[in-house]
Design a protein around this motif. Structure first.
Motif, PDB file in Angstrom:
ATOM      1  N   SER A   1       0.826  -1.210   0.000  1.00 58.51           N
ATOM      2  CA  SER A   1       0.000   0.000   0.000  1.00 58.51           C
ATOM      3  C   SER A   1       0.859   1.258   0.000  1.00 58.51           C
ATOM      4  CB  SER A   1      -0.930  -0.008   1.223  1.00 58.51           C
ATOM      5  OG  SER A   1      -1.785  -1.133   1.200  1.00 58.51           O
ATOM      6  N   ASP A   2       1.936   1.239   0.797  1.00 57.33           N
ATOM      7  CA  ASP A   2       2.835   2.405   0.815  1.00 57.33           C
ATOM      8  C   ASP A   2       3.474   2.627  -0.557  1.00 57.33           C
ATOM      9  OD1 ASP A   2       2.243   2.732   3.478  1.00 57.33           O
ATOM     10  OD2 ASP A   2       4.026   1.666   4.196  1.00 57.33           O
ATOM     11  N   THR A   3       3.897   1.517  -1.178  1.00 54.05           N
ATOM     12  CA  THR A   3       4.490   1.640  -2.518  1.00 54.05           C
ATOM     13  C   THR A   3       3.468   2.168  -3.519  1.00 54.05           C
ATOM     14  OG1 THR A   3       5.956  -0.218  -2.013  1.00 54.05           O
ATOM     15  CG2 THR A   3       5.719   0.400  -4.330  1.00 54.05           C
ATOM     16  N   ALA A   4       2.222   1.666  -3.406  1.00 59.62           N
ATOM     17  CA  ALA A   4       1.167   2.131  -4.312  1.00 59.62           C
ATOM     18  C   ALA A   4       0.915   3.626  -4.138  1.00 59.62           C
ATOM     19  CB  ALA A   4      -0.112   1.340  -4.071  1.00 59.62           C
ATOM     20  N   ARG A   5       0.915   4.085  -2.883  1.00 59.80           N
ATOM     21  CA  ARG A   5       0.716   5.526  -2.654  1.00 59.80           C
ATOM     22  C   ARG A   5       1.880   6.333  -3.219  1.00 59.80           C
ATOM     23  NH1 ARG A   5      -1.847   3.701   2.186  1.00 59.80           N
ATOM     24  NH2 ARG A   5       0.158   3.570   3.281  1.00 59.80           N
ATOM     25  N   THR A   6       3.093   5.785  -3.107  1.00 61.13           N
ATOM     26  CA  THR A   6       4.257   6.471  -3.678  1.00 61.13           C
ATOM     27  C   THR A   6       4.133   6.577  -5.190  1.00 61.13           C
ATOM     28  OG1 THR A   6       5.646   5.644  -1.881  1.00 61.13           O
ATOM     29  CG2 THR A   6       6.760   6.408  -3.868  1.00 61.13           C
ATOM     30  N   ILE A   7       3.672   5.485  -5.808  1.00 62.78           N
ATOM     31  CA  ILE A   7       3.514   5.491  -7.266  1.00 62.78           C
ATOM     32  C   ILE A   7       2.423   6.472  -7.674  1.00 62.78           C
ATOM     33  CG2 ILE A   7       2.841   4.062  -9.237  1.00 62.78           C
ATOM     34  CD1 ILE A   7       4.125   1.699  -7.778  1.00 62.78           C
ATOM     35  N   MET A   8       1.310   6.463  -6.922  1.00 66.67           N
ATOM     36  CA  MET A   8       0.225   7.394  -7.242  1.00 66.67           C
ATOM     37  C   MET A   8       0.648   8.848  -7.063  1.00 66.67           C
ATOM     38  SD  MET A   8      -3.281   5.564  -5.857  1.00 66.67           S
ATOM     39  CE  MET A   8      -2.686   5.295  -4.203  1.00 66.67           C
ATOM     40  N   ALA A   9       1.649   9.063  -6.186  1.00 63.32           N
ATOM     41  CA  ALA A   9       2.141  10.424  -5.984  1.00 63.32           C
ATOM     42  C   ALA A   9       3.034  10.889  -7.122  1.00 63.32           C
ATOM     43  CB  ALA A   9       2.901  10.516  -4.660  1.00 63.32           C
TER      44      ALA A   9
ATOM     45  N   ASP B   1       5.910   8.870  -8.358  1.00 57.20           N
ATOM     46  CA  ASP B   1       7.189   8.168  -8.443  1.00 57.20           C
ATOM     47  C   ASP B   1       6.977   6.818  -9.116  1.00 57.20           C
ATOM     48  OD1 ASP B   1       9.714   7.198  -8.192  1.00 57.20           O
ATOM     49  OD2 ASP B   1       9.635   6.878  -6.020  1.00 57.20           O
ATOM     50  N   LEU B   2       7.098   6.771 -10.434  1.00 57.02           N
ATOM     51  CA  LEU B   2       6.851   5.541 -11.185  1.00 57.02           C
ATOM     52  C   LEU B   2       7.977   4.537 -11.046  1.00 57.02           C
ATOM     53  CD1 LEU B   2       5.287   6.937 -14.476  1.00 57.02           C
ATOM     54  CD2 LEU B   2       4.124   5.969 -12.484  1.00 57.02           C
ATOM     55  N   ALA B   3       9.061   4.912 -10.389  1.00 56.01           N
ATOM     56  CA  ALA B   3      10.167   3.975 -10.207  1.00 56.01           C
ATOM     57  C   ALA B   3       9.916   3.023  -9.042  1.00 56.01           C
ATOM     58  CB  ALA B   3      11.470   4.733  -9.967  1.00 56.01           C
ATOM     59  N   GLY B   4       8.910   3.274  -8.229  1.00 59.96           N
ATOM     60  CA  GLY B   4       8.618   2.407  -7.099  1.00 59.96           C
ATOM     61  C   GLY B   4       8.116   1.043  -7.546  1.00 59.96           C
ATOM     62  N   ARG B   5       8.520  -0.001  -6.819  1.00 63.44           N
ATOM     63  CA  ARG B   5       8.101  -1.360  -7.136  1.00 63.44           C
ATOM     64  C   ARG B   5       7.735  -2.094  -5.854  1.00 63.44           C
ATOM     65  NH1 ARG B   5       7.896   0.823 -11.095  1.00 63.44           N
ATOM     66  NH2 ARG B   5       8.704   0.295 -13.185  1.00 63.44           N
ATOM     67  N   LEU B   6       6.811  -3.043  -5.967  1.00 61.20           N
ATOM     68  CA  LEU B   6       6.401  -3.838  -4.823  1.00 61.20           C
ATOM     69  C   LEU B   6       7.517  -4.782  -4.412  1.00 61.20           C
ATOM     70  CD1 LEU B   6       2.720  -4.763  -5.790  1.00 61.20           C
ATOM     71  CD2 LEU B   6       3.562  -2.776  -4.556  1.00 61.20           C
ATOM     72  N   GLN B   7       7.638  -4.996  -3.121  1.00 59.19           N
ATOM     73  CA  GLN B   7       8.699  -5.855  -2.606  1.00 59.19           C
ATOM     74  C   GLN B   7       8.394  -7.328  -2.906  1.00 59.19           C
ATOM     75  OE1 GLN B   7       9.074  -5.791   1.627  1.00 59.19           O
ATOM     76  NE2 GLN B   7      11.030  -6.877   1.659  1.00 59.19           N
TER      77      GLN B   7
ATOM     78  N   ASP C   1       5.203 -17.293  -2.805  1.00 64.12           N
ATOM     79  CA  ASP C   1       3.798 -17.436  -2.443  1.00 64.12           C
ATOM     80  C   ASP C   1       2.936 -16.531  -3.323  1.00 64.12           C
ATOM     81  OD1 ASP C   1       4.410 -14.957  -1.487  1.00 64.12           O
ATOM     82  OD2 ASP C   1       4.030 -15.405   0.622  1.00 64.12           O
ATOM     83  N   GLU C   2       1.618 -16.503  -2.992  1.00 62.84           N
ATOM     84  CA  GLU C   2       0.700 -15.749  -3.833  1.00 62.84           C
ATOM     85  C   GLU C   2       0.986 -14.250  -3.799  1.00 62.84           C
ATOM     86  OE1 GLU C   2      -1.070 -16.421   0.230  1.00 62.84           O
ATOM     87  OE2 GLU C   2      -0.100 -17.608  -1.321  1.00 62.84           O
ATOM     88  N   LEU C   3       1.492 -13.738  -2.673  1.00 60.00           N
ATOM     89  CA  LEU C   3       1.825 -12.313  -2.603  1.00 60.00           C
ATOM     90  C   LEU C   3       3.041 -12.001  -3.467  1.00 60.00           C
ATOM     91  CD1 LEU C   3       1.236 -11.472   1.173  1.00 60.00           C
ATOM     92  CD2 LEU C   3      -0.211 -10.916  -0.784  1.00 60.00           C
ATOM     93  N   ASP C   4       3.998 -12.926  -3.505  1.00 59.72           N
ATOM     94  CA  ASP C   4       5.146 -12.728  -4.394  1.00 59.72           C
ATOM     95  C   ASP C   4       4.718 -12.753  -5.856  1.00 59.72           C
ATOM     96  OD1 ASP C   4       7.118 -12.257  -2.628  1.00 59.72           O
ATOM     97  OD2 ASP C   4       8.191 -14.131  -2.887  1.00 59.72           O
ATOM     98  N   ARG C   5       3.817 -13.700  -6.197  1.00 57.09           N
ATOM     99  CA  ARG C   5       3.338 -13.756  -7.580  1.00 57.09           C
ATOM    100  C   ARG C   5       2.553 -12.501  -7.935  1.00 57.09           C
ATOM    101  NH1 ARG C   5       2.216 -19.088  -5.898  1.00 57.09           N
ATOM    102  NH2 ARG C   5      -0.024 -18.649  -5.788  1.00 57.09           N
ATOM    103  N   LEU C   6       1.747 -12.019  -6.987  1.00 57.81           N
ATOM    104  CA  LEU C   6       1.017 -10.778  -7.229  1.00 57.81           C
ATOM    105  C   LEU C   6       1.985  -9.612  -7.411  1.00 57.81           C
ATOM    106  CD1 LEU C   6      -1.604  -9.108  -7.295  1.00 57.81           C
ATOM    107  CD2 LEU C   6      -1.491  -8.977  -4.794  1.00 57.81           C
ATOM    108  N   ALA C   7       3.009  -9.547  -6.548  1.00 54.38           N
ATOM    109  CA  ALA C   7       3.991  -8.461  -6.662  1.00 54.38           C
ATOM    110  C   ALA C   7       4.724  -8.529  -7.994  1.00 54.38           C
ATOM    111  CB  ALA C   7       4.978  -8.534  -5.501  1.00 54.38           C
ATOM    112  N   ASP C   8       5.084  -9.747  -8.434  1.00 54.89           N
ATOM    113  CA  ASP C   8       5.767  -9.893  -9.732  1.00 54.89           C
ATOM    114  C   ASP C   8       4.891  -9.378 -10.872  1.00 54.89           C
ATOM    115  OD1 ASP C   8       8.169 -10.925  -8.823  1.00 54.89           O
ATOM    116  OD2 ASP C   8       7.431 -12.988  -8.811  1.00 54.89           O
ATOM    117  N   ASN C   9       3.614  -9.774 -10.848  1.00 54.27           N
ATOM    118  CA  ASN C   9       2.717  -9.344 -11.925  1.00 54.27           C
ATOM    119  C   ASN C   9       2.489  -7.835 -11.896  1.00 54.27           C
ATOM    120  OD1 ASN C   9       2.371 -11.951 -12.924  1.00 54.27           O
ATOM    121  ND2 ASN C   9       0.673 -12.389 -11.553  1.00 54.27           N
ATOM    122  N   VAL C  10       2.304  -7.290 -10.690  1.00 54.22           N
ATOM    123  CA  VAL C  10       2.093  -5.842 -10.592  1.00 54.22           C
ATOM    124  C   VAL C  10       3.351  -5.090 -11.023  1.00 54.22           C
ATOM    125  CG1 VAL C  10       1.655  -3.946  -8.983  1.00 54.22           C
ATOM    126  CG2 VAL C  10       0.302  -6.040  -8.830  1.00 54.22           C
ATOM    127  N   ASN C  11       4.520  -5.594 -10.624  1.00 55.59           N
ATOM    128  CA  ASN C  11       5.774  -4.946 -11.039  1.00 55.59           C
ATOM    129  C   ASN C  11       5.946  -4.995 -12.546  1.00 55.59           C
ATOM    130  OD1 ASN C  11       6.448  -4.291  -8.419  1.00 55.59           O
ATOM    131  ND2 ASN C  11       7.731  -6.080  -8.102  1.00 55.59           N
TER     132      ASN C  11
END
Length: 471
Positions: A193-201, A203-209, A215-225
């Motif tokens: 969520s913090d990264t998403a807020r940074t991107i919305m502000a 900073d398009l260089a931000g990426r999810l950890q 796990d499913e959160l890693d797969r979600l982060a990979d797809n979102v990144n």
């Protein structure tokens, strides 16, 4: 909302509670079932022992009468850990046995019964529980044989106590595990969520950890990144296009305006006005071609190219496009050779791939060295090849021109990029950009290689059986 409140409201914690309740109920059911079956088993063993004793004592009574029965009961009741024995007369008085007292009315009821008792050697305050069977002998005498239930109750208590502790420990560990997992998941979600807020502000260089657990959160982060990478690429391309359009189109527009002003200021006759209008139209056509190329690149990069995909032969495309450009090559004194005999099936947008090959061939003709003069001179060659190499279908255009330095090959596929040696040749610097965009649309790539001398442009695409590309 407090941190603990956020924690207990997470989906992970709620799922943990649901599973915890299910497993707790199932465990309680198993423990109760095990405890009751254990109690039943002990009771069955007691009844078996008592039935055997009664059968044996009845046989003693039938063979030797009351005297023999009393002696047998007296002998057995003196053994350590003996069962309960009592023989009474018809009037209820005790004749033999080790039982001092029973619940009132116990001897009046024949059959099995759970009762309290006291042995002869114990004080009056001692009370125990036993399972006894009362039978009536001939002559009105009664025989009681039983077994103390202390072992059964102790075993049942051990099982019940163990079950209670097990359920309590399971609930405690379940709650701890739920809170721990919820905290871990909540921490990662908060980081997202913090990264998403940074991107919305902005900073398009931000990426999810990406933790690396898979796990499913890693797969979600990979797809979102990956999605963010694509968005950043498109926005960067949009900015570059905007900058390039503003810079590179300013010159032809200025030139167009100057020609119109010159015609108005200097033209004196109809032929002069006509020449000015023809020059203006020619310049306008060049601008239109530039905008058409930009539009085609944008559609290709966004995956919204017009028309559907179909399966076709890349070798046929190579022959058709080469036939179209053969007169232009001959006019410049170039020999155009096509090597495309074996089928090379691909699936994609036929028009876009044809346009991409046409751009490569147009560049090869434009920058190839013309044939030398003289009766023995041979024309410079341009080779067009189509075929299957490994797991890819390749379309190659090889020329004998000046080529492109290795350091500039990655840069020339960008929009409006033109090297110094090509500044004098007509063009907008969009040809190779379109080819690269078409390659990416179909899941392939454009490779620029040294032809020693000249340039070898290789358009590598997936074969038909690999699907429809990255649309």
């Amino acid at each position: 909302m407090t941190a603990f409140g956020k924690l207990v409201r997470t989906t992970t914690f709620r799922l943990t509670l649901v599973y915890l309740v299910v497993f707790a109920l199932f465990s309680i059911f198993l423990l109760v079932f095990f405890a009751l079956n254990t109690r039943w088993l002990v009771t069955e063993q007691i009844t078996g022992i008592v039935n055997a004793e009664i059968a044996d004592l009845n046989e003693q009574y039938e063979q030797g009468g009351l005297r023999r029965l009393v002696l047998a009961v007296d002998l057995r009741s003196r053994r350590p850990g003996s069962n309960l024995y009592l023989v009474t007369a018809p009037n209820g008085s005790g004749l033999a046995g080790n039982v001092a007292s029973l619940e009132p009315g116990t001897l009046d009821r024949l059959g099995w019964e759970e009762t309290t008792y006291r042995r002869l050697v114990e004080t009056e305050a001692a009370q125990h529980k036993a399972l006894v069977q009362v039978t009536e002998l001939s002559g009105g005498f009664r025989l009681l044989v039983g077994r103390d239930l202390e072992e059964r109750e102790r075993l049942y208590s051990i099982v019940a106590g163990t079950g209670r502790w097990s359920v309590a420990i399971m609930i405690a560990l379940g709650l701890f595990g739920g809170l721990y997992m919820s905290r871990r998941v909540l921490r990662r979600v908060d980081a997202m969520s913090d990264t998403a807020r940074t991107i919305m502000a902005g900073d398009l260089a931000g990426r999810l950890q990406v933790v690396g657990t898979g796990d499913e959160l890693d797969r979600l982060a990979d797809n979102v990144n990956a999605m963010l990478d694509r968005i950043e690429t498109l926005l960067r391309g949009f900015k570059e296009v905007s900058d390039n359009v503003a810079h590179d189109l300013k010159t032809p527009l200025t030139r167009l305006r100057n020609r119109c002003e010159a015609a108005l200021r200097n033209a004196k006759s109809e032929p002069e006005y006509r020449a000015a209008l023809e020059s203006t139209i020619e310049e306008s056509d060049g601008l239109i071609r530039t905008f058409d190329a930009l539009l085609m690149i944008a559609r290709a990069e966004s995956g919204e190219a017009g028309g559907g995909t179909s399966e076709f032969d890349a070798a046929e495309i190579a022959r058709d496009v080469s036939e179209l450009y053969e007169p232009l090559a001959e006019e410049k004194g170039l020999a155009l050779e096509v090597v495309a005999t074996a089928p090379a099936p691909i699936r994609g947008h036929r028009e876009l791939i044809s346009q991409a090959l046409a751009n490569l061939l147009d560049n090869a003709i434009k920058y190839s060295t013309p044939a030398a003069d003289g009766p023995l001179a041979k024309p410079a060659g341009i080779l067009v090849m189509a075929g299957v190499e490994g797991k890819a279908v390749v379309l190659k255009v090889c020329d004998r021109g000046p080529g492109i330095p290795a350091a500039d090959r990655a840069r020339v596929i960008e929009r409006f990029v033109r090297l110094e040696q090509s500044r004098s040749a007509p063009g907008s610097g969009l040809g190779l950009s379109l080819v690269a965009a078409v390659a990416r649309l179909h899941g392939g790539e454009l490779k620029l290689e040294d032809n020693a001398p000249g340039l070898r442009a290789v358009l590598a695409l997936p074969p038909a059986h690999h699907g429809e590309g990255n649309r």
